[in-house]
Design an enzyme around this catalytic site. Structure first.
Site, short mmCIF file in Angstrom:
data_model
loop_
_atom_site.label_atom_id
_atom_site.label_comp_id
_atom_site.label_asym_id
_atom_site.label_seq_id
_atom_site.Cartn_x
_atom_site.Cartn_y
_atom_site.Cartn_z
N TYR A 165 0.85 -1.20 0.00
CA TYR A 165 0.00 0.00 0.00
C TYR A 165 0.88 1.25 0.00
O TYR A 165 0.69 2.19 -0.79
CB TYR A 165 -0.89 -0.04 1.25
CG TYR A 165 -1.73 1.19 1.51
CD1 TYR A 165 -2.99 1.33 0.92
CD2 TYR A 165 -1.28 2.21 2.36
CE1 TYR A 165 -3.77 2.45 1.17
CE2 TYR A 165 -2.05 3.33 2.61
CZ TYR A 165 -3.29 3.45 2.01
OH TYR A 165 -4.07 4.56 2.25
N1 NAP Z 1 -8.94 6.45 6.17
C1 NAP Z 1 -7.68 6.79 6.32
O1 NAP Z 1 -7.17 6.86 7.47
C2 NAP Z 1 -6.82 7.12 5.12
C3 NAP Z 1 -5.52 7.60 5.38
C4 NAP Z 1 -4.71 7.91 4.29
C5 NAP Z 1 -5.18 7.76 3.01
N2 NAP Z 1 -6.45 7.30 2.79
C6 NAP Z 1 -6.90 7.18 1.40
O2 NAP Z 1 -8.15 7.80 1.25
C7 NAP Z 1 -8.83 7.24 0.12
C8 NAP Z 1 -10.27 6.96 0.52
O3 NAP Z 1 -10.29 5.96 1.51
P1 NAP Z 1 -11.34 5.96 2.72
O4 NAP Z 1 -10.55 6.06 3.96
O5 NAP Z 1 -12.43 6.93 2.49
O6 NAP Z 1 -11.83 4.45 2.65
P2 NAP Z 1 -13.24 3.78 2.34
O7 NAP Z 1 -14.27 4.34 3.24
O8 NAP Z 1 -12.98 2.33 2.34
O9 NAP Z 1 -13.60 4.28 0.86
C9 NAP Z 1 -12.88 3.83 -0.25
C10 NAP Z 1 -13.65 4.22 -1.50
O10 NAP Z 1 -12.90 3.76 -2.63
C11 NAP Z 1 -13.72 2.90 -3.41
N3 NAP Z 1 -12.96 1.81 -4.02
C12 NAP Z 1 -12.20 0.87 -3.43
N4 NAP Z 1 -11.74 0.00 -4.34
C13 NAP Z 1 -12.24 0.41 -5.54
C14 NAP Z 1 -12.17 -0.10 -6.85
N5 NAP Z 1 -11.48 -1.21 -7.16
N6 NAP Z 1 -12.81 0.56 -7.84
C15 NAP Z 1 -13.53 1.68 -7.57
N7 NAP Z 1 -13.64 2.20 -6.35
C16 NAP Z 1 -13.01 1.56 -5.34
C17 NAP Z 1 -14.75 2.35 -2.42
O11 NAP Z 1 -15.94 1.94 -3.08
P3 NAP Z 1 -16.25 0.44 -3.55
O12 NAP Z 1 -15.65 -0.49 -2.55
O13 NAP Z 1 -17.72 0.42 -3.63
O14 NAP Z 1 -15.63 0.33 -4.91
C18 NAP Z 1 -15.01 3.57 -1.56
O15 NAP Z 1 -15.96 4.41 -2.16
C19 NAP Z 1 -8.02 6.00 -0.27
O16 NAP Z 1 -7.23 6.27 -1.40
C20 NAP Z 1 -7.14 5.76 0.93
O17 NAP Z 1 -5.95 5.07 0.59
C21 NAP Z 1 -7.28 6.97 3.82
#
Ligand code: NAP
Length: 260
Positions: A165
């Protein structure tokens, strides 16, 4: 810059935005924030029920949102989603390449090749695909614009729990810098945000494998808490707005000071 004009109080008035991963978490928060700030949005992810709920939420608040089911692992589908944004709204001004997935936590020698390929496709290759399609769409319609990629503070140093990741997110930082240098002369700005611990499904899933994770991450954060997804979306909105008109090629930490 004395010639900059802001047509009203809202950050994103008149802009059309593409947002990936917009069904829940940070992407859904971005849909709400961007539309509140005057944008019209095209929402993409795989789970239709979540996209529908986010779009209904936005519309109930008076905003304009459409959605499209799209798997970021499918290059053609990513390109089609960006083309659909233009055909539905007539233009593309800004994009938030936010969708992403987490690996099964653990050391790199425990990672299956298929898992490596999945994380590569969703978290890195899709960002390249999306950016190239977005630049073409911005060129053909709005002329100038801005892109924000969602990286992670996990990309900034050794990450033994999430090595694949982290590597893909560091790749996102590199693509962001290269894109900023390539498209700057056309006034297309490209930045990344690097969120810290944010209360979403992704962290919940990680904690299932690592009990006590949230408390541990909060204790490493000077602000002493995790972020609400909206706090991350606010940073993306600013970077995508004309208020950030001289900011390009940066990776902005939005982490409560965790990497200070
Ligand atoms: N939460 C944290 O602490 C954190 C920290 C640093 C960075 N981030 C980054 O923030 C971004 C959003 O994550 P989040 O924390 O909001 O997580 P989340 O709640 O799990 O949301 C992830 C989103 O991405 C979509 N997604 C995942 N796999 C996909 C695929 N193959 N095709 C299309 N859509 C896909 C999911 O929808 P579906 O599963 O329906 O496709 C969902 O809408 C990510 O890039 C993550 O790496 C998060």
């Amino acid at each position: 810059m004395s010639t900059t004009t802001f047509p009203g109080a809202a950050l994103l008035t008149g802009k059309v935005a593409f947002i990936s991963g917009a069904g829940r978490g940070i992407g859904a928060a971005a849909a709400r924030v961007f539309t509140r700030e005057g944008a019209r949005v095209l929402l993409a992810a795989r789970t239709e029920s979540e996209l529908k709920a986010t779009a209904e939420d936005v519309r109930a608040a008076g905003g304009e949102a459409e959605y499209l089911v799209c798997d970021l692992a499918d290059t053609a589908a990513v390109r089609a989603a960006i083309e659909q944004t233009v055909s539905r709204f007539g233009r593309l001004d800004i994009a938030f390449n936010n969708g992403g997935t987490i690996q099964r936590p653990g050391p790199m020698d425990g990672v299956e090749e298929s898992e490596f390929d999945r994380i590569y496709q969703v978290n890195l290759k899709s960002v390249w695909t999306a950016m190239t399609a977005e630049v073409a769409a911005i060129r053909a319609t709005a002329g100038t614009g801005a892109i924000v990629n969602n990286s992670s503070i996990g990309s900034l140093r050794a990450n033994p729990e999430l090595p694949i990741y982290a590597a893909m997110k560091r790749g996102v930082n590199s693509l962001t810098a290269s894109a900023a240098a390539t498209y700057g002369p056309e006034a297309i700005r490209v930045n990344a945000i690097a969120p810290g611990n944010t209360r979403t499904e992704m962290i919940r899933a990680w904690e299932e494998n690592s009990p006590g994770l949230r408390t541990r991450l909060e204790s490493l954060t000077p602000l002493g808490r995790s972020a609400d997804p909206e706090e991350i979306a606010q940073a993306a909105a600013w970077l995508l707005s004309d208020r950030a008109s001289f900011v390009t090629g940066t990776v902005l930490r939005v982490d409560g000071g965790a990497r200070a």
